[in-house]
Write an enzyme that holds these catalytic residues in place. Structure first.
Site, PDB file in Angstrom:
ATOM      1  N   GLY A 221       0.773  -1.227   0.000  1.00  0.00           N
ATOM      2  CA  GLY A 221       0.000   0.000   0.000  1.00  0.00           C
ATOM      3  C   GLY A 221       0.808   1.283   0.000  1.00  0.00           C
ATOM      4  O   GLY A 221       0.277   2.340  -0.321  1.00  0.00           O
ATOM      5  N   ASP A 222       2.097   1.205   0.354  1.00  0.00           N
ATOM      6  CA  ASP A 222       2.957   2.394   0.319  1.00  0.00           C
ATOM      7  C   ASP A 222       4.390   1.941   0.055  1.00  0.00           C
ATOM      8  O   ASP A 222       5.314   2.247   0.808  1.00  0.00           O
ATOM      9  CB  ASP A 222       2.866   3.164   1.641  1.00  0.00           C
ATOM     10  N   LEU A 223       4.561   1.204  -1.037  1.00  0.00           N
ATOM     11  CA  LEU A 223       5.830   0.524  -1.286  1.00  0.00           C
ATOM     12  C   LEU A 223       6.778   1.432  -2.071  1.00  0.00           C
ATOM     13  O   LEU A 223       6.877   1.370  -3.292  1.00  0.00           O
ATOM     14  CB  LEU A 223       5.593  -0.789  -2.027  1.00  0.00           C
ATOM     15  N   ASN A 227      10.316   2.271   2.552  1.00  0.00           N
ATOM     16  CA  ASN A 227       9.599   1.213   3.279  1.00  0.00           C
ATOM     17  C   ASN A 227      10.052  -0.177   2.864  1.00  0.00           C
ATOM     18  O   ASN A 227       9.330  -1.164   3.035  1.00  0.00           O
ATOM     19  CB  ASN A 227       8.089   1.349   3.068  1.00  0.00           C
TER      20      ASN A 227
END
Length: 334
Positions: A221-223, A227
């Protein structure tokens, strides 16, 4: 429990609520600051277990209602990833509220000392594809069972039978939060009717019409590169962390790779697609990727409003897409 420390470090005490959730701990050897963001701070906890082994844990602390919900979402998302690909994320331990600090909350997982750089793409993309290939969403729906956060931006993860519907609803939510925090943008607002009425139906509806269908995949979702970390410097093997997961079209994940700032080059796309091919219609792939990239730029514009380039990039891409798809979805497209 008081911890030992180096003479130059601040004397830290580990909250009893955290001690209670750490498995089989005999002694807390050290607690050290490990970083800070605008919405959370992090600590490294080094312990000795009852069997004599020493181990480190990562702990994130946040405050208030949104801090509580964000850490709950991170624990639930990491747990979901770990259940499918335990070699692709830190093992989540627990989340909860601190006993000795008012309205403060924590999340604990396994600690990694990451090497510099972005993970090597071959093994990284194999793990990501394995995560995306587990189509085990409850009742086959898009969404998630709790709110997950991109930074301090809550996502609307309301369950939906349709990816188009879920994406439409989630993007409208991001836009509302952005406007609440930063005020209206007339240039952006003028393009939104065409984005929602023409572009989104044209690019997403063909995925689920004309005999085609897609199964929900669990996405990080926030790659972005911040991260993902290298856990083995000799091989470049990496894992992901700090997720804002939900069940999505798997290609949504790759929207964040479109932006060069995130350091996932074309090679990562190529390696990923050796495991999972582009969805049909394949000819729409690049503009679907651009559409998903718009949402990630709007996330950044909401989180960092002083950096006007994020909003401008979103506006520029929406302008291009609305020009390209001003006819919207037609029977021919389905």
């Amino acid at each position: 429990m008081e911890v030992s420390r180096k003479p130059t470090q601040e004397r830290l005490v580990l909250d009893p609520s955290v001690v209670a959730v750490l498995p089989n701990v005999a002694d807390v050897l050290e607690v050290a600051h490990d970083g800070e963001s605008a919405w959370a701070k992090s600590l490294r906890i080094h312990v000795r277990h009852t069997d004599g082994r020493e181990e480190s844990y990562f702990m994130k602390i946040s405050h208030g209602y949104h801090g509580h919900e964000a850490l709950k979402g991170e624990f639930q998302a990491t747990s979901a990833i770990y259940a499918i690909t335990p070699d692709f994320c830190p093992k989540p331990i627990a989340w909860g509220s601190l006993q000795c600090e008012n309205d403060a909350h924590f999340y604990v997982c396994k600690y990694y000392d990451f090497a510099e750089g972005v993970p090597e793409p071959t093994s990284f993309c194999e793990k990501l594809a394995r995560l995306h290939s587990s189509h085990t969403s409850p009742e086959g729906k898009f969404g998630f069972h709790c709110t997950t956060y991109n930074g301090d931006l809550p996502q609307d993860n309301t369950w939906s039978d349709s990816w188009e519907s879920y994406f439409d609803n989630g993007l409208r939510h991001v836009l509302r939060v952005r406007e609440e925090r930063t005020g209206p943008c007339p240039e952006l607002d003028a393009m939104l009717p065409a984005l929602f009425e023409k572009v989104i139906p044209r690019l997403l509806r063909p995925l689920e019409s004309g005999g085609r269908s897609i199964l929900p995949s669990l996405v990080h979702g926030d790659l972005w590169c911040g991260n993902a970390g290298i856990i083995d410097e000799s091989t470049g093997e990496g894992i992901v962390y700090d997720p804002s997961s939900f069940w999505a079209h798997n290609e949504y994940e790759l929207g964040n790779w479109r932006h060069k700032r995130n350091k996932f080059t074309h090679r990562y796309f190529q390696m990923y697609h050796t495991h999972i091919p582009k969805s049909e219609p394949e000819g729409d792939f690049d503009d679907r990727n651009a559409l998903y990239g718009v949402r990630f730029n709007l996330h950044a514009a909401t989180l960092f409003p002083s950096q006007e380039s994020f909003l401008q990039m979103a506006i520029d891409e929406i302008h291009r897409l609305t020009d390209e798809y001003n006819a919207g979805f037609t029977r021919h497209d389905g």
